[in-house]
Design a protein around this motif. Sequence first.
Motif, PDB file in Angstrom:
ATOM      1  N   ASP A 197       0.829  -1.189   0.000  1.00  0.00           N
ATOM      2  CA  ASP A 197       0.000   0.000   0.000  1.00  0.00           C
ATOM      3  C   ASP A 197       0.877   1.258   0.000  1.00  0.00           C
ATOM      4  OD1 ASP A 197      -1.832   2.022   0.483  1.00  0.00           O
ATOM      5  OD2 ASP A 197      -2.811   1.006   2.145  1.00  0.00           O
ATOM      6  N   PRO A 198       0.656   2.202  -0.929  1.00  0.00           N
ATOM      7  CA  PRO A 198       1.396   3.465  -0.879  1.00  0.00           C
ATOM      8  C   PRO A 198       1.234   4.202   0.449  1.00  0.00           C
ATOM      9  CG  PRO A 198       0.299   3.229  -2.989  1.00  0.00           C
ATOM     10  CD  PRO A 198      -0.200   2.106  -2.125  1.00  0.00           C
TER      11      PRO A 198
ATOM     12  N   VAL B  94       3.762   2.890   2.803  1.00  0.00           N
ATOM     13  CA  VAL B  94       5.059   3.523   2.538  1.00  0.00           C
ATOM     14  C   VAL B  94       5.099   4.901   3.197  1.00  0.00           C
ATOM     15  CG1 VAL B  94       6.612   4.388   0.751  1.00  0.00           C
ATOM     16  CG2 VAL B  94       5.329   2.256   0.379  1.00  0.00           C
TER      17      VAL B  94
ATOM     18  N   LEU C  89       4.126  12.210  -1.795  1.00  0.00           N
ATOM     19  CA  LEU C  89       4.638  10.895  -2.189  1.00  0.00           C
ATOM     20  C   LEU C  89       4.744  10.823  -3.697  1.00  0.00           C
ATOM     21  CD1 LEU C  89       5.399   7.974  -1.219  1.00  0.00           C
ATOM     22  CD2 LEU C  89       3.011   7.368  -1.644  1.00  0.00           C
TER      23      LEU C  89
ATOM     24  N   LEU D 148       5.975   7.698  -6.368  1.00  0.00           N
ATOM     25  CA  LEU D 148       6.516   6.362  -6.610  1.00  0.00           C
ATOM     26  C   LEU D 148       6.998   6.317  -8.054  1.00  0.00           C
ATOM     27  CD1 LEU D 148       3.897   4.071  -4.828  1.00  0.00           C
ATOM     28  CD2 LEU D 148       6.001   5.061  -3.908  1.00  0.00           C
TER      29      LEU D 148
ATOM     30  N   PRO E  81       6.689   2.000  -9.150  1.00  0.00           N
ATOM     31  CA  PRO E  81       5.715   1.263  -8.331  1.00  0.00           C
ATOM     32  C   PRO E  81       5.753  -0.238  -8.540  1.00  0.00           C
ATOM     33  CG  PRO E  81       4.619   2.496 -10.082  1.00  0.00           C
ATOM     34  CD  PRO E  81       6.032   2.968 -10.051  1.00  0.00           C
TER      35      PRO E  81
ATOM     36  N   GLY F 119      11.544   6.219  -5.313  1.00  0.00           N
ATOM     37  CA  GLY F 119      10.514   7.223  -5.093  1.00  0.00           C
ATOM     38  C   GLY F 119      10.987   8.273  -4.112  1.00  0.00           C
TER      39      GLY F 119
ATOM     40  N   ARG G 188      -8.025   8.931  -0.680  1.00  0.00           N
ATOM     41  CA  ARG G 188      -7.643   7.837  -1.584  1.00  0.00           C
ATOM     42  C   ARG G 188      -8.879   7.037  -2.006  1.00  0.00           C
ATOM     43  NH1 ARG G 188      -4.238   3.074  -0.803  1.00  0.00           N
ATOM     44  NH2 ARG G 188      -4.884   2.944   1.370  1.00  0.00           N
TER      45      ARG G 188
ATOM     46  N   THR H  11      -0.011   6.666  -7.307  1.00  0.00           N
ATOM     47  CA  THR H  11       1.440   6.767  -7.509  1.00  0.00           C
ATOM     48  C   THR H  11       1.984   8.147  -7.170  1.00  0.00           C
ATOM     49  OG1 THR H  11       1.095   7.295  -9.842  1.00  0.00           O
ATOM     50  CG2 THR H  11       1.504   4.976  -9.280  1.00  0.00           C
TER      51      THR H  11
END
Length: 354
Positions: free
Chosen positions: A71-72, A75, A106, A108, A111, A157, A255, A276
Amino acid sequence: MTIAPGVESATLPPLDYTRTVDRLLVHRDALGEVFLTDLQKIDEDHYAAAAQLPRSHAYYGDHLLRPSAYDPLLVLESCRQAALAGAHRFYGVPADSKFILTQLRLRLHRPQIFLVGEAPFALAMRIRIVDRRERDGRTTGLDYEIDLVDSHDVVIGQAAIGLRFKTPTGYLTLRLNNRHGLALPSSSTYPVSSPGHPVPPHLVGRHNPENVVLVDAAVADGSAHALLRIPAAHASMFDHPQDHLPGMVITEGARQLALFAALDVEGMSTSKTLVTEMDVVFSRFGELEDDTVLTAWVDPFLGNTPRGDSYTLGGPLPAEDTWALPQRLPVRVEATQKGEALCTYSLVLARISV
């Protein structure tokens, strides 16, 4: 190791992944919510951190995405924990200080690296302090820029975190002023159930209804609207009692509404869509007692490459990578209470293919 053209490498001190740091350093009650495993100072403005991303987690691992990926927001939570712990360990912020989240970012670049494999993901972070605020010899704020680095020392990232620090007395004064003198609430006494109709989990990329934070969602004229459900009893989103709406909970709502809107407006399946990119600045505290209205605007014309063309934020995919990103969808999400903005998110969703 040979680094692909256009891919940045990072040199970091050796980092330990054998055990998590003290949970108090990252402001967590539950050991299972601690992902940070090490901190190593580099110089006055730089340090390194390590986090182990679990292959399975009741909240962060509950996604429809196939193939499965980390999961972003996990991160980003690892970065947030690295920022909290670094403030205490390297910049003298006292243990009883109150931390205020001011911004999150963020990116990525790769990804496809975050596919869940046969072992937990070893995430390294190269952290730089880009702004340090002080008053009377005390650190009152830190802004961080973070390179995300994989086990091959490749930068995959970037992230950014903004934190401000208050003494307990200063924090109480600030919050009471925000609330016009009203006493601070606590999520520990918040009602378990929320009014409204919860969104079916699959429409926001979830299996478990307990992880859904949207109610009364609808789409009209290319924009989506929903109320934020406050999951005060949730073991991850409310690991400990709060007197306000945590920024990471609003982020989860943003999200989910972005995914909901992308599915309805653009037909982007929640099992093939990943965040992303994300940017947000928090301008006000979110209160627990007030309705939080989320609104998402989808722009299908910004940032998309022609369907079928491979694209990744970090440039052309190396041959060994398994994902291509043929479509990028920018989505803007605003959170308001009583008609006033708490924050506005700029998100990019990517449709993945294998």
